[in-house]
Design an enzyme around this catalytic site. Structure first.
Site, short mmCIF file in Angstrom:
data_model
loop_
_atom_site.label_atom_id
_atom_site.label_comp_id
_atom_site.label_asym_id
_atom_site.label_seq_id
_atom_site.Cartn_x
_atom_site.Cartn_y
_atom_site.Cartn_z
N ASP A 13 -7.56 1.35 2.50
CA ASP A 13 -7.30 2.41 3.37
C ASP A 13 -8.14 3.50 3.50
OD1 ASP A 13 -5.84 3.07 5.58
OD2 ASP A 13 -4.31 4.18 4.32
N ASP A 34 1.93 -1.06 4.37
CA ASP A 34 2.51 0.19 3.84
C ASP A 34 4.07 -0.11 3.26
OD1 ASP A 34 -0.21 0.80 4.72
OD2 ASP A 34 0.69 2.49 6.05
N HIS A 81 0.96 -1.20 0.06
CA HIS A 81 0.03 -0.08 0.09
C HIS A 81 0.94 1.22 0.01
CE1 HIS A 81 -3.33 2.84 0.66
NE2 HIS A 81 -2.73 3.19 1.70
N HIS A 125 -6.42 9.34 -0.04
CA HIS A 125 -7.14 9.43 1.10
C HIS A 125 -6.25 10.09 2.43
CE1 HIS A 125 -5.29 5.48 0.55
NE2 HIS A 125 -4.73 5.61 1.83
N ASP A 166 1.07 5.13 -0.14
CA ASP A 166 0.13 6.29 -0.20
C ASP A 166 1.26 7.42 -1.14
OD1 ASP A 166 -1.86 5.84 2.04
OD2 ASP A 166 0.05 5.55 3.16
#
Length: 1078
Positions: free
Chosen positions: A290, A427, A176, A570, A178
């Site tokens: 998420d 993450d 994941h 997000h 970001d």
């Protein structure tokens, strides 16, 4: 002292979508009487006068519809009956009773909504097994200790359950990433993400049984652009060969609470178009692990983009437990307003606390953590449960395999099929080659052991998300995406989210409102720029001037699309990133906004030129000025000053981004109090001159505001309804957990906002608008009413300028207190796309009753509906009958233990913009209490004018004089007023990324209407057509050479339609078409 005046020009009816009215000529009024009477002067005249146009439109409409004649008769009677005569013949003037008299432009307007277009809101809905409002009513929301699965329950099974049908296990490795959170997008890419891709190429190639999924195309595109041809080809081979799957395929994994559906769609298109062009792959499954709560809009958009299945994770722990206990974690997600099942999409809800490895193999995190081989002793990460993983070797493989299989079996007991999904990641995982080896080699040993022991009755392998879904469909004997027998159907959404105890993630609905507001300004500019650029390029092609138009502006559009898309992430629009990351986002937003203003100016210049032959584009010499400027990424916009002098008039081009005609007040700044404004054909417009205030009680002597207008509304006499605006503040808890960027943990009910000094109150009254401004220590509120007929004059314009930088652990809210008896029911929108009924539950803590609003919230009873329209995403609630409140800003001094490591201390001076609309329910129209509710037509239009302001672009003075200009209206007639043009987006060129292809995507939304509210005169001719729209003759002076229905993200095409076909949309439907215009 220099005489500095400020004028406010309010005005002009501005016609049609993306229309440029070259409506206004601003001139200093001289003492030369001859010049004063000469109305038109050297103003560029239109080919057909506005009056002639109107007469022709009326004649055409009269022939079509007898019903309209009565409306026109009524309007004519009203006109002859006004009876007011100005003593000087000049307008506006004050009549004997003190009210202002303004010119009526002589254009009767009518409203003709077909009864069939009203039936949708009243129609019966398809039955669903799970309605989320009912689930909320049912659950106790108690937090009982469930043992090893703390928020669940003990899971048991019989050993022989899989004897006849073995368990299929799909372990899905993922990482994941970001696009900005603790580090900026670029820093994450440099430090971690690029290494994940580079290792992926090597490690997946080593063994064809290895699989991986990826979702954030923003990162993938960045890696691709720096990779050489061999790496690109190797990566393409992994994707097309099925080892690497692109899931969802959006530019980012979008937030679902604060985002507007325009941007949700746009970021999906950006990702899908990039994948189609560079890789040639179409995503099949959605992956959202998420986002902090899930909206019902997302399944609809994914379905329209032709995805067949989706997965969600962050859902309230009590709901997860309930769904697990009833084996409802997989369901068909249906829109609440869907009368059939056309919106159904298969959805998988992950059952446990998180998407990390300890919470994905089964119910016991202590055991699952032992199978996260990145945590092997000697590494930087360990298991909090104090039992570390062990490498799998010959001596322990049997014991390890049985221990893990027990977890897989327990997890599968929560689902209806004997197929189990086991995500394997976290993450920014897999950034080191070592982790690839640790995970893949150890798991392969476990799989080999399991698969070679038939008595274990299991088939385990690495898989992609779509391979898991395909196996579920196959096990149930249904086609891809179809509803398996006995699987439940669900409607509703998953807000507010709580991950444990009473920790509700309802704070981020408002966190950093400055950037939530700036995002929406950028979105409106992007939509406007897309539409104008597409029209300008099509007209340039039509006139053979393609070579002279700056099609290179397409790179500015691409940059802005990607900035808007990135900000939907997000941790971006949510306001939950570190301060330096927020600044990085802010700089990107500002840079793109400036680029879009250039695109708009260049398109406007070309489109309003009367004689295109004299059109010349000079990069260094813009034809128009921008309407406003922002000095820095965190400053509020300042309007451009139009300097009037003796040398001649100044011209102003107005752009109306809304698809309907518009009568509204427009404000510009001028440096003279002596000003008049003329329309294109020389008509004088009334103006209201008002002071530009330099402080609460000081006027500026050098700048003035001017307000222009086109006509007037006579007040009807509705009964009075109490509506008070109060300001209240929330504190945070004194002990243990406190509010932060994500969480709202108040210290009890809100307290009234108070200050020692009474506020300074300023009242401005005039013919075009009147306003009251109240100045408090931490905010100032402006309430303005526009004296114009139609939509602009039917609601209150409310702006609250908030500055809480001196506060500590305080949240400021605006509360409306009314007589409306809504009991415990209120309504909030989801993403500006649909309304979701809410109930206030006393069994839940205060913070659990807050919900996100992207564009509006309302309360209603049998007589009235009060809607608060918002130009920015915020958190809202109704805590008592008759109340509606919205959190305006929050300043919090500490972290809330969700990984950010900071409070919210970088507050800005922020303008929160609203429209307050009070409507009466027609007699005999009952309020429905079902799972759906819809705004009225007036409410939809109010939202449109609030979110898409008229852009006023001054023409720069030219030494050689201004060439003749004219109004540009792109459409031959009015669009049905329940249709919204979401976008008219130029499609990328397959070879040259810096220029557009000959194709354009037209994305349309037909709104659902509640016709049970009285509809006053909207100020323009408004008709509905039962969802029919003829596209062939819609675009004025352009030929439609292709009309092809496509999926929402343009990846799937249906056969082209005949160019003279009408398109048909159901209420609430969003449809996309590929057009070729020239």
């Amino acid at each position: 002292m220099k005489l500095k005046k400020q004028v406010t020009v309010c005005g002009g009816a501005i016609f049609c979508v993306a229309v440029f009215s070259l409506y206004l000529m601003l001139d200093r009024v001289q003492h030369d009487p001859a010049r004063r009477q000469n109305g038109g002067g050297n103003f560029p005249r239109s080919q057909i006068s506005v009056l002639q146009n109107r007469i022709e439109q009326l004649e055409q409409l009269l022939e079509e519809n007898h019903q309209i004649i009565s409306h026109i008769k009524d309007s004519v009677l009203e006109l002859t009956d006004t009876g007011a005569v100005s003593p000087s013949g000049q307008l506006p003037f004050r009549s004997a009773n003190g009210s202002w008299v303004l010119p009526f432009d002589g254009r009767p307007t009518f409203l003709s909504v077909k009864p069939q277009d009203c039936q949708f809101a009243q129609g019966r809905r398809g039955q669903t097994d799970l309605q989320m409002l009912d689930v909320y009513s049912l659950l106790k929301f108690d937090n009982v200790d469930g043992g090893v699965w703390k928020q669940g329950f003990e899971i048991t099974y019989e050993p022989g359950e899989w004897d006849s049908e073995p368990l299929q296990v799909f372990v899905v490795p993922h990482s994941h990433n970001d696009p900005g959170w603790i580090k900026t997008f670029d820093k994450y890419y440099t430090d971690q993400t690029q290494h994940i891709f580079n290792n992926m190429l090597v490690k997946l190639t080593e063994d064809p049984r290895r699989k991986f999924i990826w979702s954030e195309i923003s990162y993938f595109a960045k890696w691709w652009e720096s990779a050489d041809m061999h790496k690109q080809e190797a990566m393409r081979k992994l994707i097309l060969g099925g080892q690497l799957e692109m899931v969802t395929g959006g530019w980012v994994m979008s937030d679902e609470a604060n985002v507007h559906y325009f941007a949700m769609i746009d970021q999906l298109i950006e990702g899908h178009q990039w994948l189609e062009k560079n890789v040639g792959v179409t995503p099949r499954s959605g992956w959202a692990v998420d986002p902090f709560g899930h909206s019902a809009t997302m399944p609809y958009l994914l379905k329209r983009a032709n995805l067949t299945s989706m997965l969600i994770q962050r859902v309230h722990y009590s709901i997860k437990k309930h769904f697990a206990s009833t084996r409802s974690l997989e369901f068909m997600w249906r829109q609440a307003w869907d009368q059939k099942s056309s919106t159904d999409i298969f959805c998988h809800m992950m059952p446990f606390y998180s998407y990390d490895v300890p919470h994905t193999c089964g119910p016991d995190p202590k055991i699952c953590c032992q199978f996260d081989f990145k945590r092997l002793p000697g590494g930087r990460v360990n298991c909090p449960w104090k039992v570390p993983p062990r490498a799998v070797v010959e001596a322990n493989v049997a014991e390890r395999a049985h221990l893990l299989l027990d977890q897989y079996r327990k997890k599968s007991k929560l689902f209806r099929s004997k197929v189990v999904l086991v995500p394997l990641g976290d993450d920014f995982r897999y950034d080191k080659a070592l982790e690839w080896d640790q995970q893949y080699l150890n798991y392969q040993r476990l799989f080999d052991y399991m698969n070679s022991h038939p008595e274990m009755h299991v088939q385990a392998q690495f898989g992609t998300l779509t391979e898991y879904f395909t196996a579920v469909y196959k096990a149930n004997n249904v086609p891809q995406g179809a509803r398996p027998p006995d699987y439940p159907v669900l409607s509703g959404d998953f807000f507010a989210y709580a991950d444990r105890e009473d920790h509700y993630w309802s704070g981020y609905y408002t966190s950093r409102p400055f950037y939530k507001s700036m995002d929406r300004v950028l979105e409106s500019h992007l939509r406007g720029a897309e539409i104008l650029f597409s029209l300008a390029v099509a007209h340039a092609r039509h006139t053979g001037m393609e070579g002279r138009y700056p099609t290179s502006d397409y790179t500015l559009l691409t940059d802005a699309r990607r900035t808007v898309a990135l900000f939907q992430h997000h941790d971006a629009i949510t306001g939950t990133a570190k301060e330096n990351v927020v600044i990085d986002y802010g700089n990107r937003l500002l840079h793109s906004l400036q680029g879009l203003k250039r695109v708009i100016i260049n398109a406007a210049h070309f489109l309003v030129m009367k004689n295109k032959d004299v059109y010349r584009f000079y990069q260094t010499e813009p034809f128009l000025e921008t309407d406003d400027r922002r000095a820095t990424q965190d400053s509020l916009p300042q309007r451009t000053l139009i300097e009037l002098d003796q040398s001649g008039p100044r011209y102003l081009v107005l752009f109306n981004p809304v698809e309907q005609d518009r009568l509204c007040v427009v404000t510009v700044l001028v440096n003279s109090a002596r000003v008049r404004v003329l329309t294109e054909d020389g008509q004088t417009l009334p103006v209201q001159l008002s002071a530009q205030w330099s402080s609460a009680s000081q006027m500026s002597a050098e700048v003035f505001q001017v307000w222009l207008l086109q006509s007037i509304r006579r007040k009807d006499d509705p009964q009075e309804l109490k509506v008070q605006i109060q300001f209240v503040t929330y504190g945070t808890r004194s002990s243990k957990d406190k509010s932060g960027a994500y969480l709202f943990l108040p210290d009890g009910k809100a307290k009234p906002y108070s200050q020692k000094e009474p506020p300074v109150v300023r009242v401005v009254e005039g013919p075009l608008f009147s306003e009251v401004v109240a100045f408090y220590q931490h905010f100032q509120q402006t309430i303005r009413i526009h004296n114009v007929p139609g939509v602009d004059g039917l609601s209150l314009d409310v702006t609250t300028m908030v500055d809480i930088r001196e506060q500590s652990n305080k949240e400021l809210a605006m509360r409306l207190v009314t007589d409306i008896q809504n009991d415990d029911t209120f309504y909030t929108d989801l993403n500006g796309f649909q309304m979701q009924p809410r109930r206030r539950f006393l069994k839940l803590p205060l913070q659990a009753n807050f919900y996100p609003i992207a564009s509006q919230a309302y309360i209603q009873d049998s007589q009235h509906r009060l809607t608060l329209h918002s130009a920015q995403a915020l958190g809202a609630t109704s805590l008592e009958s008759g109340q509606l409140e919205v959190i305006l800003d929050r300043r919090l001094m500490q972290d809330d233990n969700r990984g950010l490591g900071q409070g919210l201390k970088d507050n800005k001076k922020t303008a929160n913009r609203f429209r307050l609309l009070l409507e009466s329910r027609s007699t005999g129209n009952k309020v429905s209490h079902g799972p759906t509710s819809f705004p009225s037509l007036l409410s939809h239009l109010t939202s449109a004018i609030l979110n898409h302001e008229v852009i006023a672009l001054p023409v720069l003075p030219k030494k050689r004089g201004i060439p003749p200009l004219h109004t540009f209206a792109p459409f031959t007639g009015a669009l049905p007023c329940d249709f919204h043009v979401i976008n008219l987006r130029s499609i990328q060129h397959q070879q040259d990324t810096h220029s557009p292809s000959p194709y354009t995507a037209l994305i349309l939304h037909r709104k659902g209407l509640d016709c049970g509210l009285e509809t006053p005169n909207p100020g323009f001719n408004c008709t509905t057509t039962e969802g029919q729209l003829g596209l062939s003759s819609l675009f004025r002076n352009l030929d439609l050479q292709l009309l092809q229905p496509v999926s929402l993200s343009l990846m799937y095409s249906s056969p082209p339609m005949a160019n003279d076909s009408s398109v048909s949309l159901e209420p609430m439907e969003i449809s996309a078409f590929r057009l070729k215009l020239r």
